[in-house]
Scaffold this active site. Structure first.
Site: not given
Ligand code: BTN
Length: 255
Positions: A60, A119, A248
């Site tokens: 994100r 996390k 957070r």
């Molecule tokens: C976050 O916590 O910021 C979100 C992470 C999301 C990661 C997943 S892995 C599968 C999918 N492909 C990506 O490039 N991102 C999501």
């Protein structure tokens, strides 16, 4: 070598999502990027795309998502959704994943899975316009073991195998997908309201001091019925909905 339960997943999900397919790839830039490319090219059939390795995983807020093959699960689901109200979707997705995995897994607003202040998994939801409906791409990254470079992360990382030692990427995927699809179908008809009580039970921020990314500080007071985070600040109770606000616990904040 991971054994992927692709057929078993297809058999349970295809009756819920006509046209559903499962694809497992050894490597791709990012499962979200690939499914967004397909959505923009007009491919709208529901698909589950799993990558054993991502070379450009995204998180994100424009962050990277790093994961090690065999020590993580990275997948995305793409499907058309006609929603009157999208608020709370990401919270419902996080709740579905946490519920499928373990009662002790908490949720850090809006949708991170946490265990013991660390996390465990992240979710990236993106959408593309599709006439009256939208194509939604839901990306999920689960750490099976904490990533090797976890020391540099803003939030310390946990691994699912610390909690459930027998879980590998395939078994984890097998637990998550069908309940996730059922959650999405339920959300499509009823929105976030039916999920509020269960979300509140896993809310790790409840009652804790938080710092928003705009510098506002306060005490988290749970989520509203539309999924907004409620924060009691010096200026009164604020509803936080914007996706570019990060929250957070103050103890994890390096100011
Ligand atoms: C976050 O916590 O910021 C979100 C992470 C999301 C990661 C997943 S892995 C599968 C999918 N492909 C990506 O490039 N991102 C999501």
């Amino acid at each position: 070598m991971t054994r992927w339960p692709a057929e078993a997943i297809w058999e349970t999900v295809a009756p819920l999502l006509p046209g559903f397919t499962v694809e497992i790839l050894p490597e791709i830039d990012s499962t979200n990027t690939e499914l967004m490319r397909r959505a923009r090219a007009g491919q709208t059939e529901p698909v589950l795309l799993v990558a054993e390795s991502q070379t450009a995983g995204r998180g994100r807020l424009g962050r990277d998502w790093r994961s090690a093959p065999g020590a993580s699960l990275t997948f995305s689901m793409s499907l058309p959704l006609a929603l009157a109200d999208w608020s709370g979707l990401s919270l419902a997705v996080g709740l579905s994943l946490a519920t499928s995995l373990h009662p002790d897994i908490g949720l850090k607003w809006p949708n991170d899975l946490w265990w013991q202040e660390r996390k465990l998994a992240g979710i990236l939801i993106e959408t593309a316009a599709l006439g009256a409906a939208r194509q939604v791409v839901i990306g999920v990254g689960v750490n099976l073991a904490p990533p090797p470079d976890a020391d540099g992360l803003r939030t310390p990382a946990a691994g699912l195998q610390e909690l459930l030692p027998a879980m590998d990427p395939g078994a984890t995927l097998g637990r998550l997908v069908e309940p996730l699809v059922r959650t999405l179908k339920s959300f499509e008809t009823s929105g976030f309201l039916p999920f509020v009580a269960s979300y509140r039970e896993r809310d790790v921020l409840q009652g804790r001091e938080v710092v928003l990314s705009d510098g506002v500080q306060g005490v988290a007071r749970g989520v509203d019925t539309d999924g907004a985070l409620l924060v009691h600040t010096a200026a009164g109770l604020q509803r936080v909905t914007s996706s570019d606000v990060s929250v957070r616990p103050r103890s994890d904040t390096h100011l």
